[in-house]
Motif scaffolding. Structure first.
Motif, short mmCIF file in Angstrom:
data_model
loop_
_atom_site.label_atom_id
_atom_site.label_comp_id
_atom_site.label_asym_id
_atom_site.label_seq_id
_atom_site.Cartn_x
_atom_site.Cartn_y
_atom_site.Cartn_z
N ALA A 59 0.85 -1.19 0.00
CA ALA A 59 0.00 0.00 0.00
C ALA A 59 0.89 1.23 0.00
N LYS A 61 0.81 5.27 0.21
CA LYS A 61 0.10 6.53 0.44
C LYS A 61 1.03 7.65 0.00
N CYS A 170 -7.86 5.45 -2.70
CA CYS A 170 -8.72 5.99 -1.65
C CYS A 170 -10.19 6.04 -2.09
N PRO A 197 -3.92 9.73 0.15
CA PRO A 197 -4.69 9.30 1.32
C PRO A 197 -5.61 10.38 1.85
N CYS A 208 -3.63 1.04 5.29
CA CYS A 208 -2.44 1.87 5.55
C CYS A 208 -2.15 2.02 7.04
N TRP A 214 -0.26 -5.32 5.39
CA TRP A 214 0.26 -4.76 4.14
C TRP A 214 1.62 -4.11 4.40
N ILE A 216 3.54 -0.99 3.98
CA ILE A 216 3.08 0.38 3.79
C ILE A 216 4.26 1.28 3.46
N GLN A 218 5.21 5.30 2.44
CA GLN A 218 4.75 6.69 2.36
C GLN A 218 5.67 7.47 1.43
#
Length: 265
Positions: A59, A61, A170, A197, A208, A214, A216, A218
């Motif tokens: 994931a 974001k 999202c 996000p 997230c 997951w 994650i 960023q």
């Protein structure tokens, strides 16, 4: 490594692929992008690409304009190309069909042309209908926007190597995440969810969170090469988020506003 040695390795890699041997880039999407399309991924793109190899679910974001859909399109092409042809499948979705067609699959079509222009044609053909078919008609990829409540929206896909890309994640409702999970049940399948996000109450917000299972990642505007000393091709910088835009949003929205946090950080 000298140019001659690099050329020899590239020809050897092509021979391996032509004779049905495993692709030398099977676990190296970064090397694949460079060899097949002369694309140099920047550091966060490399991190995401390697996560898709190492983790069943990734994931991302991300802030605006850091090449997330470009990367997702590159990974879709990599996935089909490096696995035995006909044994892999890429399925993608997004909040609306125009986003499927005009964003991710437009990136896939552009990359397909890029490979051909570099003398490294990918198998089959990518159609304007957002389908990828091999020369014998085998379907190896498609972009779809099933109905929001359709938990069976991708049903019928049975391949060993399935990659599902949830773009602009999202805005994708929970039921379509269930549909993605339903076709990625074996160990060789992967899901990549990537987006801005905006809403922590969505399924993207849930995956997230720590402990979701997951991996994650960023991506902040301040990770971008336009804010760091990372060396990238000059042609890339105008395509990435600009410091002037970030400074304007800092002034207008404030650093603690939800919009600044989601769009910039």
């Amino acid at each position: 490594m000298g140019l001659l040695a690099t050329s020899v390795l590239s020809r050897a890699a092509d021979r391996l692929e032509q004779h049905g041997q495993p692709s030398p880039y099977l676990n190296d999407p970064v090397g694949w992008a460079l060899h097949k399309q002369n694309v140099q991924l920047w550091s966060k793109q490399r991190e995401i690409a390697r996560s898709v190899i190492a983790n069943r679910r990734t994931a991302v974001k991300s802030c605006h304009d850091v090449g997330k859909s470009f990367l997702a399109g590159t990974l879709a092409q990599f996935w089909v190309d490096v696995h035995p042809h006909g044994e892999a499948f890429v399925a993608s979705t997004a909040p609306s069909y125009p986003q499927v067609h005009a964003i991710l699959w437009e990136e896939i079509r552009a990359g397909f042309r890029r490979s051909a222009n570099a003398g490294n044609a990918l198998p089959g053909r990518v159609l304007q209908s957002d389908e990828w078919k091999l020369d014998d008609g085998t379907l190896v990829g498609y972009g779809r926007k099933p109905a929001d409540q359709d938990e069976h929206g991708f049903q019928g896909i049975h391949r060993r190597f399935v990659l599902v890309i949830i773009d602009e994640a999202c805005g994708v409702p929970e039921q379509l995440w269930t549909a993605a999970e339903a076709i990625t049940t074996n160990a060789d399948c992967r899901i990549l969810a990537i987006g801005n996000p905006d809403d922590p109450s969505t399924e993207f917000g849930n995956v997230c969170k720590p402990g979701s299972g997951w991996n994650i990642i960023q991506v902040s505007a301040f990770d971008s090469p336009n804010f760091t000393d990372e060396q990238v091709p000059d042609r890339l910088r105008p395509l990435l988020i600009a410091p002037e835009w970030v400074e304007d949003k800092k002034r207008r929205w404030g650093e603690t506003s939800p919009r600044y946090v989601s769009k910039v950080l």
